[in-house]
Design a protein around this motif. Structure first.
Motif, short mmCIF file in Angstrom:
data_model
loop_
_atom_site.label_atom_id
_atom_site.label_comp_id
_atom_site.label_asym_id
_atom_site.label_seq_id
_atom_site.Cartn_x
_atom_site.Cartn_y
_atom_site.Cartn_z
N ARG A 79 34.27 -17.99 -42.91
CA ARG A 79 33.46 -19.19 -43.13
C ARG A 79 34.01 -20.37 -42.34
N GLU A 80 35.33 -20.52 -42.36
CA GLU A 80 35.96 -21.61 -41.62
C GLU A 80 35.74 -21.44 -40.12
N SER A 81 35.83 -20.20 -39.66
CA SER A 81 35.63 -19.90 -38.23
C SER A 81 34.22 -20.28 -37.79
N ILE A 82 33.23 -19.92 -38.58
CA ILE A 82 31.84 -20.20 -38.22
C ILE A 82 31.54 -21.69 -38.28
N GLU A 83 32.01 -22.35 -39.33
CA GLU A 83 31.73 -23.78 -39.50
C GLU A 83 32.38 -24.63 -38.42
N SER A 84 33.51 -24.19 -37.87
CA SER A 84 34.24 -25.01 -36.90
C SER A 84 33.80 -24.77 -35.46
#
Length: 609
Positions: free
Chosen positions: A101-106
């Protein structure tokens, strides 16, 4: 006996939309989770598994069915496909679903709607297997576990229109690429969280051979023109019929098509050709809803020619009665027409086409397949991939090649058919000959007499008209013209627009007076070498040429991308042209005053007066 998905006892036997997947609600009636329930082996004890979202629950349900209503091999209740002995790391940051999730959002350089879309894909197809895995673990993420996931996905059933099919290799390739990008980010962390990316060692199913019995790419259904006509005929409303014809004729994406305003559909003021300008598209807002924004890519901003019949379809939609900013295709109240709203009507017409026998039952086209069919029609007509790329607005020709390159052999077959059909009938030069000297065509179709006038080719049904045009061209331009006898099929395949462009009369030409161009720099300085004085000179213009007119005088001034402003006038009356040229030069100086502060690269549209 009830199916293994149905409840017994006092629970209602009305199944939810997805069999075997049941929403769980709190006291307020809000859905908080989804539960997959089934009888072990189909008749045994009840089993259940909990999920936060419906889509991953549906994927798991399909895995249970594939396993004969048993727990899928390697699945650990409450954890997924992981080793039961493996323990979650204390640091939750490295749990796959959190890290992903963090990878996609950033991610940068992508729109919020795209992030939302790939996050949904991850929740549906990655998290059911890897959610609780440690991104750093070589046990959780190894070549073996990734291969096992790929094999599971290749057997997963997904809905495509009204038909449920196995996940296509193209979709699986995209999901694998998403997983790979997340693991690659872990490899590139400082310090690295992993030594390598196991996805790079995974062999995926071929995207050009998905095993579908009809041999078509599962992600694309190609319709021939008669099949499109068959679907169109099943619509009840004339406006719906026009919309479908326009989508097939232009190949526009739904978001581009429904964003067209009256100002985007026009006739070229110089050539009179009808055109469509794509400069915007409907985009999803991250919080829900839509807005008008830039098209998908830079190349998606394009202007394309359309046929007269497509222009008439726009007129049928009420083009002439609209204001410049009004949407041409709308919901009946002037607002955005949702895809889902029209898709219901589309699927109804597809079903009726199946019943009528005008569409093969094995074909289940979506609205987007009209875009694919548009590309196929262009390629079968002999257009190259570069032309198709530009017309469809693909950013890269690689995209065009990947999607439609396999159609090129069909285009080659069409070319061979032309050669076979016209064997002995290939275009050949003609001198001044009579009709009786030409042998009849084998298929009895009429000949077309093609006249090459410089870089332009005109077709005539009558040989005398063709030879007259060639002789007049040589007198006007002092260069030779060539007349050839073509078969009708050769003309159709070679000239965009086909037989309707063949003339049954002599070509028109006019003798005009032309003044200019006069060129001015940004500060209003006139380029002395730009024209020979202010007096009009006589010119001959043929009817297909840009400056053809039958007006007494017409003039214009235009700011050009190179930073200069141009003034021109022409027409049938010499005195009127001279007066119009003087006014055009005045307007050019006015434009210079407006544009002196603008840099060429900042000026998207020329300013005219």
């Amino acid at each position: 006996m009830f199916p293994p998905w149905e409840h017994g006892g006092n629970i209602a036997r009305i199944l939810p939309p997805m069999k075997g997947v049941y929403p769980r609600k709190n006291k307020a009636g809000e859905v908080t989770s989804y539960q997959v329930k089934w009888r072990l082996g189909g008749t045994g004890e009840w089993q259940h598994e909990r999920f936060d979202d419906q889509d991953p629950a549906g994927v798991f349900r399909e895995a249970v069915v594939a396993a004969g209503f048993q727990w899928p091999e390697g699945w650990v209740k409450g954890k997924g496909y992981i080793d039961p002995a493996a323990e979650l790391p204390e640091d939750e940051r490295y749990r796959f679903d959190v890290y992903a999730r963090e990878s996609i959002e950033s991610r940068t350089g992508v729109e919020a709607s795209y992030k939302a879309a790939i996050l949904k894909e991850a929740e549906s197809y990655l998290f059911p297997t890897f959610a609780n895995c440690d991104i750093r673990s070589t046990e959780h993420f190894s070549t073996r576990t990734v291969r096992s996931w790929v094999n599971q996905m290749s057997e997963t059933l997904v809905w495509r229109g009204a038909v449920q099919k196995k996940m296509s290799p193209k979709t699986l390739k995209n999901l694998h690429g998403l997983l790979s990008s997340i693991l690659e980010e872990a490899v590139n962390e400082e310090p690295p969280l992993r030594n390598r990316n196991p996805c790079k060692l995974t062999k995926l199913p071929r995207t050009d051979d998905d095993g579908v019995s009809d041999g078509e790419d599962e992600d694309m259904t190609f319709l021939v023109p008669l099949e499109v006509q068959g679907i169109v005929a099943q619509f009840h409303r004339p406006e719906d019929k026009a919309l479908v014809r326009i989508k097939y004729a232009t190949g526009l994406r739904w978001g581009e098509l429904t964003a067209l305003a009256k100002m985007h559909v026009f006739r070229d003021p110089e050539t009179g050709q009808p055109k469509v300008r794509v400069s915007r598209a409907w985009k999803k807002k991250s919080g829900g809803g839509f807005y008008l924004g830039k098209p998908k890519s830079k190349r998606s901003r394009r202007t394309m020619r359309i046929t007269e019949s497509t222009w008439n379809d726009f007129l049928l939609l009420g083009l002439e009665d609209l204001q410049p900013e009004d949407l041409v295709i709308h919901d009946g109240k002037g607002g955005r027409l949702p895809y889902s709203t029209f898709y219901d009507r589309w699927m109804g017409s597809v079903g009726r086409s199946h019943e009528a026998g005008t569409l093969p039952r094995e074909k289940h086209p979506t609205l987007h397949d009209l875009r694919h069919s548009h590309a196929a029609a262009l390629i079968s007509a002999g257009r190259g991939l570069t032309y198709v790329q530009r017309r469809l607005g693909h950013e890269s020709i690689q995209t065009t090649s990947d999607r439609y390159g396999h159609l090129l052999p069909e285009a080659d077959d069409a070319a061979m058919d032309i050669i076979e059909a016209t064997l002995g009938e290939a275009p050949r030069p003609l001198g001044v000959v009579q009709h009786a000297e030409l042998p009849a065509q084998r298929d009895g179709s009429p000949r077309v007499y093609a006249v090459h006038l410089g870089a332009h080719t005109e077709g005539f049904w009558d040989l005398e008209h063709a030879q007259a045009a060639a002789a007049q061209w040589e007198l006007d331009r002092g260069e030779p013209a060539r007349v050839e006898a073509w078969s009708s099929s050769w003309w159709t395949r070679s000239i965009p627009g086909g037989l309707p462009l063949v003339r049954s009369r002599e070509v028109d030409r006019v003798e005009l007076w032309s003044a200019g161009p006069a060129l001015y720099a940004g500060d209003g300085t006139e380029h002395a070498e730009s024209f020979n004085g202010t007096e009009p000179v006589a010119v001959v213009v043929w009817e297909w040429e840009d400056r053809y007119t039958i007006d007494l005088a017409v003039g214009w001034a235009e700011w050009r991308p190179d930073g200069t402003t141009e003034a021109v006038a022409l027409g049938l009356d010499r005195t009127a042209v001279a007066a119009e040229f003087a006014r055009a030069r005045e307007r050019a100086l006015m434009i210079c005053g407006l544009n002196t502060a603008l840099l060429p690269e900042r000026q998207e549209e020329p300013v005219t007066a």
